[in-house]
Design an enzyme around this catalytic site. Structure first.
Site, PDB file in Angstrom:
ATOM      1  N   ASP A  96       5.340  -6.721  10.246  1.00 59.30           N
ATOM      2  CA  ASP A  96       5.155  -5.332   9.826  1.00 59.30           C
ATOM      3  C   ASP A  96       4.009  -4.763  10.656  1.00 59.30           C
ATOM      4  O   ASP A  96       3.028  -5.443  10.933  1.00 59.30           O
ATOM      5  CB  ASP A  96       4.801  -5.287   8.335  1.00 59.30           C
ATOM      6  CG  ASP A  96       5.476  -4.137   7.626  1.00 59.30           C
ATOM      7  OD1 ASP A  96       5.218  -2.974   8.026  1.00 59.30           O
ATOM      8  OD2 ASP A  96       6.250  -4.375   6.691  1.00 59.30           O
ATOM      9  N   ASP A 192       5.726   0.826  10.191  1.00 57.19           N
ATOM     10  CA  ASP A 192       5.479   1.566   8.959  1.00 57.19           C
ATOM     11  C   ASP A 192       5.289   3.059   9.241  1.00 57.19           C
ATOM     12  O   ASP A 192       4.577   3.422  10.189  1.00 57.19           O
ATOM     13  CB  ASP A 192       4.199   0.989   8.344  1.00 57.19           C
ATOM     14  CG  ASP A 192       3.973   1.431   6.910  1.00 57.19           C
ATOM     15  OD1 ASP A 192       4.812   1.116   6.052  1.00 57.19           O
ATOM     16  OD2 ASP A 192       2.943   2.087   6.640  1.00 57.19           O
ATOM     17  N   GLU A 246      10.154   2.952  10.351  1.00 54.52           N
ATOM     18  CA  GLU A 246      10.363   3.584   9.048  1.00 54.52           C
ATOM     19  C   GLU A 246      10.037   5.067   9.210  1.00 54.52           C
ATOM     20  O   GLU A 246       8.909   5.419   9.575  1.00 54.52           O
ATOM     21  CB  GLU A 246       9.447   2.950   8.001  1.00 54.52           C
ATOM     22  CG  GLU A 246       9.749   3.476   6.602  1.00 54.52           C
ATOM     23  CD  GLU A 246       8.572   3.377   5.640  1.00 54.52           C
ATOM     24  OE1 GLU A 246       8.811   3.305   4.431  1.00 54.52           O
ATOM     25  OE2 GLU A 246       7.405   3.361   6.080  1.00 54.52           O
ATOM     26  N   HIS A 317      10.768  -3.333  -0.416  1.00 52.21           N
ATOM     27  CA  HIS A 317       9.641  -3.527  -1.340  1.00 52.21           C
ATOM     28  C   HIS A 317       9.148  -2.236  -1.986  1.00 52.21           C
ATOM     29  O   HIS A 317       8.221  -2.265  -2.777  1.00 52.21           O
ATOM     30  CB  HIS A 317       8.497  -4.197  -0.566  1.00 52.21           C
ATOM     31  CG  HIS A 317       7.982  -3.295   0.527  1.00 52.21           C
ATOM     32  ND1 HIS A 317       8.725  -2.984   1.649  1.00 52.21           N
ATOM     33  CD2 HIS A 317       6.834  -2.610   0.644  1.00 52.21           C
ATOM     34  CE1 HIS A 317       8.029  -2.151   2.405  1.00 52.21           C
ATOM     35  NE2 HIS A 317       6.888  -1.900   1.826  1.00 52.21           N
ATOM     36  N   ASP A 318       9.718  -1.096  -1.602  1.00 51.84           N
ATOM     37  CA  ASP A 318       9.307   0.188  -2.194  1.00 51.84           C
ATOM     38  C   ASP A 318      10.358   0.743  -3.151  1.00 51.84           C
ATOM     39  O   ASP A 318      10.138   1.783  -3.774  1.00 51.84           O
ATOM     40  CB  ASP A 318       9.113   1.247  -1.089  1.00 51.84           C
ATOM     41  CG  ASP A 318       7.919   0.958  -0.203  1.00 51.84           C
ATOM     42  OD1 ASP A 318       6.973   0.287  -0.658  1.00 51.84           O
ATOM     43  OD2 ASP A 318       7.939   1.418   0.958  1.00 51.84           O
TER      44      ASP A 318
HETATM   45  O1  ISL Z   1       7.421   4.288  -1.706  1.00 51.69           O
HETATM   46  C1  ISL Z   1       7.654   5.431  -1.416  1.00 51.69           C
HETATM   47  C2  ISL Z   1       8.204   6.356  -2.341  1.00 51.69           C
HETATM   48  O2  ISL Z   1       7.628   6.215  -3.538  1.00 51.69           O
HETATM   49  C3  ISL Z   1       7.469   6.003  -0.114  1.00 51.69           C
HETATM   50  O3  ISL Z   1       6.975   7.290  -0.154  1.00 51.69           O
HETATM   51  C4  ISL Z   1       6.581   5.151   0.729  1.00 51.69           C
HETATM   52  O4  ISL Z   1       5.271   5.353   0.411  1.00 51.69           O
HETATM   53  C5  ISL Z   1       6.875   5.518   2.132  1.00 51.69           C
HETATM   54  O5  ISL Z   1       8.191   5.174   2.347  1.00 51.69           O
HETATM   55  C6  ISL Z   1       5.996   4.776   3.094  1.00 51.69           C
HETATM   56  O6  ISL Z   1       6.088   3.408   2.892  1.00 51.69           O
HETATM   57  C7  ISL Z   1       5.377   2.546   3.696  1.00 51.69           C
HETATM   58  O7  ISL Z   1       4.029   2.938   3.899  1.00 51.69           O
HETATM   59  C8  ISL Z   1       3.172   2.924   2.765  1.00 51.69           C
HETATM   60  C9  ISL Z   1       3.283   1.649   1.943  1.00 51.69           C
HETATM   61  O8  ISL Z   1       2.662   1.837   0.704  1.00 51.69           O
HETATM   62  C10 ISL Z   1       4.725   1.232   1.721  1.00 51.69           C
HETATM   63  O9  ISL Z   1       4.796   0.025   1.038  1.00 51.69           O
HETATM   64  C11 ISL Z   1       5.370   1.171   3.068  1.00 51.69           C
HETATM   65  O10 ISL Z   1       6.687   0.691   3.023  1.00 51.69           O
HETATM   66  C12 ISL Z   1       1.769   3.088   3.289  1.00 51.69           C
HETATM   67  O11 ISL Z   1       1.515   2.141   4.272  1.00 51.69           O
END
Ligand code: ISL
Ligand code: CA
Length: 536
Positions: A96, A192, A246, A317-318
């Site tokens: 990541d 990310d 992402e 994971h989100d």
């Molecule tokens: O989880 C989300 C919706 O509730 C997304 O808005 C998420 O925060 C977004 O997709 C970004 O995600 C990534 O970056 C974030 C981290 O918290 C997430 O786990 C990651 O996948 C910040 O680094």
């Protein structure tokens, strides 16, 4: 055809996958001990959510040292061992990459916030007075820094200050760090929130909005393509690696500006199909309708192909668990396997999230204290005045990111075989029935179905690179498409509801080669799925 298009990726959330030393936190040795399991599933690439040094405000998405392993997960020696063993098994390892922001405990930020004169000060984004931008975890995106009497930008938690990509020295530091990992032999990066790197110069006020105020100034910003092209030219092009970015709030047309002929990134994660049960933002739920899922998936198939390459995913994971969200507990096996077939046989690289292959479900936690996720707590405090405690708990029980983060359910022993200590996040109490070991022996085994799908995909070009054609688009209950390549055709038809439905007339029917029910009638049973194969 590149390996990252042929193979399936398995995402590991290291904190929750396998603990090896009883401290209740998953770790690298734990992952090593499960490599044979992953190999036997038939995946080819492993993606690790962040394992770097971090104060763990956002479980490692807040990095304080890009080149150190967090002691919770082990040491660099453990990492080297993991990478070696992954490669020995013929698998690949993807890391990541979190470069939109660092932790506020990163030495760069500590220097930056101490003085305006610090050379690192310009690595971050500052303003004398905050503007109206809000961030992804709810609330203002600016935090006051008394030492310099300024505010710094944080699009996520206030412990995640945004980096200033306008600064060329910062960009060189990032490239150096990328080369460090690539030289070690890692096979790529999941990048990310990569479409947030560039912000509108001057950081102007955003248009009024109930959510994400100012997003027009930080999503797909003016210099984003320049930055990504630079990374590709100076780093990625020199290695046999792949990047998946992402990208938040992206449509297919915008996606092509990043991935057409793999010009900047090899592929992107998009979120449109994740809105099948909510209105734009997950905290505004609406009733799930299969047609919304179907429509979004097909749209990406039709609009990104053939010059772009899709990612295929239902969980990460989100996101809440897909069976809880789009399937049914009553038809647990049928819905898990129907969903698996639908997304895996589309055109693109499939990503499976840990536990999805056994149909793990959302957690039934009713107390706010049982949730650990920074976003969950932040959103709760933001909105509890409007929706009340009950209202907020209802949202959280549906949508919290912790539903995906409960420990992996390996067996029916204590703590699901994840740890012999106290798990950092409670285990889902349904582990007695839903776990890898049990599922393996079930006559209706979800993981065996996954194995069968992965094997089929691996052995048939039509399923990897074949053209996509959807039929019966308007049917609200049934999904139905074909994949074909050089005379070979697969027809996939499935019922996405918990009632029997009329089976559409399927063209090109020949051998039925895969299904999740035994007897086939005129109607499709609840969540019944059928795959037909016509050879050349
Ligand atoms: O989880 C989300 C919706 O509730 C997304 O808005 C998420 O925060 C977004 O997709 C970004 O995600 C990534 O970056 C974030 C981290 O918290 C997430 O786990 C990651 O996948 C910040 O680094
Ligand atoms: Ca551990």
């Amino acid at each position: 055809m590149k390996w990252y298009k042929k193979e399936t990726v398995y995402q590991i959330y290291p904190r929750s996958f396998q603990d090896s030393n009883g401290d209740g936190i998953g770790d690298l040795q734990g992952i090593i001990s499960r490599l044979d399991y992953l190999k036997s599933l038939g995946v080819g690439i492993i993606w690790l959510s962040p394992i770097y040094q971090s104060p763990m405000d956002d479980n490692g998405y807040d990095i304080s040292d890009y080149q150190k392993i967090h002691p919770d997960y082990g040491t660099m020696k453990d990492f080297n061992e993991l990478l070696k063993k992954v490669h020995e098994k013929g698998l690949k390892l993807v890391m990541d990459l979190v470069i939109n922001h660092t932790s506020d405990e990163h030495p760069w930020f500590l220097e930056a916030k101490a003085s305006k004169k610090s050379p690192k000060h310009d690595y971050y984004i500052w303003k004398d007075q905050p503007n109206n931008w809000t961030g992804f975890f709810g609330g203002k995106a600016w935090e006051y820094n008394p030492e310099t009497k300024e505010y710094y930008l944080h699009l996520f938690s206030k412990k995640q200050p945004d980096l200033n990509w306008e600064n060329p020295t910062l960009r060189e530091e990032i490239k150096k760090m990328l080369r460090f990992w690539l030289d070690k032999g890692v096979d790529g990066f999941r990048c990310d929130v990569i479409n947030l790197l560039s912000k509108t110069p001057g950081l102007p006020k955003g248009k009024p909005s109930i959510a994400l105020c100012g997003h027009e100034h930080y999503i797909n910003g003016p210099r984003i393509h320049e930055y990504l092209q630079e990374l590709k030219r100076d780093v990625f092009n020199h290695y046999d690696c792949f990047t998946v970015g992402e990208c938040v709030f992206l449509n297919p047309k915008q996606a092509l500006t990043y991935i057409e002929n793999e010009k900047e990134l090899n592929m992107v994660f998009q979120f449109q199909h994740m809105a099948a049960d909510n209105f734009f933002i997950k905290w505004f739920p609406i009733k799930y309708r299969p047609i919304r899922l179907k429509k979004a998936l097909s749209r990406w198939q039709n609009e990104v192909n053939p010059t772009g390459w899709n990612t295929l995913y239902l969980e990460n994971h989100d996101q809440p668990r897909s069976v809880s969200r789009f399937g049914s507990m009553k038809y647990h096996y049928e819905s898990a396997t129907a969903l698996a077939t639908l997304f895996l046989f589309q055109r693109g690289t499939p990503f499976i999230y840990e536990g999805q292959e056994i149909g793990m479900t959302n957690a039934p936690f009713t107390n706010l204290e049982d949730y650990q996720d920074v976003e969950t707590h932040s959103i709760y405090h933001q909105f509890v005045k409007i929706f009340g405690h009950k209202g907020m708990m209802k949202k959280i029980m549906k949508m919290s990111r912790d539903h995906a983060r409960t420990p992996m359910q390996w067996n029916s022993e204590e703590n699901a075989g994840f740890t012999n200590g106290k798990p950092w996040l409670k285990v889902n109490p349904n582990y007695q029935t839903i776990n890898v070991k049990q599922d393996e022996t079930n006559e209706k085994s979800i993981q065996s179905f996954y194995k069968a799908i992965l094997l089929l995909r691996k052995n048939h070009k039509a399923l990897i690179m074949g053209d996509y054609q959807e039929y019966d688009e308007k049917n609200p209950h049934i999904f139905f498409y074909t994949r074909s390549h050089e005379g070979e055709t697969f027809t996939i038809v499935g019922n996405l509801t918990s009632k029997p439905r009329k089976c559409p007339k399927v063209p090109l029917i020949e051998n039925l080669i895969l299904s999740n029910v035994k007897e086939h009638k005129q109607v499709l049973d609840p969540y019944e799925i059928r795959v037909y194969h016509k050879e050349k």
